[in-house]
Design an enzyme around this catalytic site. Sequence first.
Site, PDB file in Angstrom:
ATOM      1  N   LYS A 290       0.845  -1.352   0.383  1.00  0.00           N
ATOM      2  CA  LYS A 290      -0.539  -0.314   0.224  1.00  0.00           C
ATOM      3  C   LYS A 290       0.859   1.862  -0.055  1.00  0.00           C
ATOM      4  O   LYS A 290       1.627   1.265   0.549  1.00  0.00           O
ATOM      5  CB  LYS A 290      -0.628  -0.177   1.167  1.00  0.00           C
ATOM      6  CG  LYS A 290      -1.276   0.922   1.614  1.00  0.00           C
ATOM      7  CD  LYS A 290      -2.972   0.559   2.149  1.00  0.00           C
ATOM      8  CE  LYS A 290      -3.769   2.296   2.444  1.00  0.00           C
ATOM      9  NZ  LYS A 290      -5.087   1.686   3.583  1.00  0.00           N
TER      10      LYS A 290
ATOM     11  N   SER B 236     -10.265  -0.739   7.291  1.00  0.00           N
ATOM     12  CA  SER B 236      -9.635  -0.046   5.467  1.00  0.00           C
ATOM     13  C   SER B 236      -8.900  -1.033   4.945  1.00  0.00           C
ATOM     14  O   SER B 236      -8.802  -1.733   3.997  1.00  0.00           O
ATOM     15  CB  SER B 236      -8.287   0.981   5.236  1.00  0.00           C
ATOM     16  OG  SER B 236      -9.193   1.954   5.474  1.00  0.00           O
TER      17      SER B 236
ATOM     18  N   SER C  30      -9.507   1.593   3.075  1.00  0.00           N
ATOM     19  CA  SER C  30      -8.653   2.606   2.209  1.00  0.00           C
ATOM     20  C   SER C  30      -7.836   1.964   0.377  1.00  0.00           C
ATOM     21  O   SER C  30      -7.342   2.019   0.199  1.00  0.00           O
ATOM     22  CB  SER C  30      -8.103   4.044   2.928  1.00  0.00           C
ATOM     23  OG  SER C  30      -7.206   3.525   4.314  1.00  0.00           O
TER      24      SER C  30
END
Length: 448
Positions: free
Chosen positions: A52, A152, A128
């Site tokens: 990420k 997330s 996210s």
Amino acid sequence: LVETSYNRIKEVDDEVHAFLTLDEENAIEKARELDRETNKSNKLFGIPSGIKDNIVTKALRTTCGSQFLRNFEDPLYNATVVEKLNAENAVTIGKLNMDEFAMGSSNENSSYTPTRNPWNTDYVPGGSSGGSAAAVAAGEVLFSLGSDTGGSIRQPAAFCGVVGLKPTYGLVSRFGLVAFASSLDQIGPLTRSVEDNARVLEVIAGHDKMDSTSANVDIPEYTKSLTGDVKGLKIAVPKEYLAEGVNPEVREAVMRALKVYESLGATWEEVSLPHSKYAVATYYLISSSEASANLARFDGVRYGVRSENADNMMDMFKKSRSEGFGEEVKRRIMLGTFALSSGYYDAYYKKAQQVRTLIKNDFDKIFENYDVVIGPTTPTPAFKVGEKIDDPLTMYANDILTIPVNLAGVPGISVPCGLSEEGLPIGLQIIGKHFDEGTVYRTAHAFE
Ligand code: GLN
């Protein structure tokens, strides 16, 4: 494997948009070196992975999904989790798309381009860590790392039909994770299977002196807990997790999962988490307050893009931040600054901290009598791109079932438990006691 990974990315990523940055040349070179290696015994030897984009990677662009960091090409160090993956010879394929600074539930807050759900590209992948979930679901990498502040990892895992774990707060080092809300943030793995997940966690967990909130606990071999045996396991099902607001298809999928557990010799009972109805409000006060402090470092001097239209220093701070941050990030900074300001601190921030303790106590009480808590990961399957983006409060409400877990600091996993009529995945959430990832994995694996 690494070549296969890039081939797959070339095939599908124009549609999925999971990646923001690829590191093809370095990754291929590393893979060639690994091919020549005679000792191939490392735990993640040659396994293609995605990271990420809020996890710092040395000399590899790290943007946090923000225009503010579009030129942060050359970070000087690796996050501890990346060092640990490298030590086991995993190969980093590239950096994964996300909502800007991890604020969002649909990936539509990425300031680059929204990631799409690989099951149906009209739908969001969640957020996210939407890029992290979509990349695994689309077969672009074999595992990815995400971060989970209020859901997330688990919410996108549920929307994309993969396995995602938020570890106990303090189990995985946050050193090199760009901070959103430091008392809630945790890094965790997204994978196709529970076994893969346990393997990756074994590698990334552990005490780190570079993170003052890192716990000094022994890391068991989580893969050893995947026995398939859940006889006698005591499951608590909070009635708030199956209440109205939870889509009937999701409720049915969870009930079917509970039947499977019954058939395997586990028992379940309905319980109550009475303070969970305050969790979303509590979370947005605490996380925005912490974000307003953490994001103060982005001033156009130390990191990222500096405004070119400024006359003096104050103007430069102001314009760099006005131009660099997106709408949602600004909304959170303003909310957090307000909640922390003198005169309001006691009414909002302090009150939220007190309610946080009540939410944690709810879980502690349940775990005196039960081994795990089970419910849905999200109230609905994935929603359509554009459906909620203009209504922040509806978007926030989507996290109602994941947020209490972060506030309590306990571990939670999402595993696929069926498909909706429209053919979209549904996630089952399994929540455990602090540092009892072993039982969480055992429970998830038995169902899989
Ligand atoms: N969707 C939540 C938020 O917008 C959670 C984000 C996260 O876990 N990073 O804050």
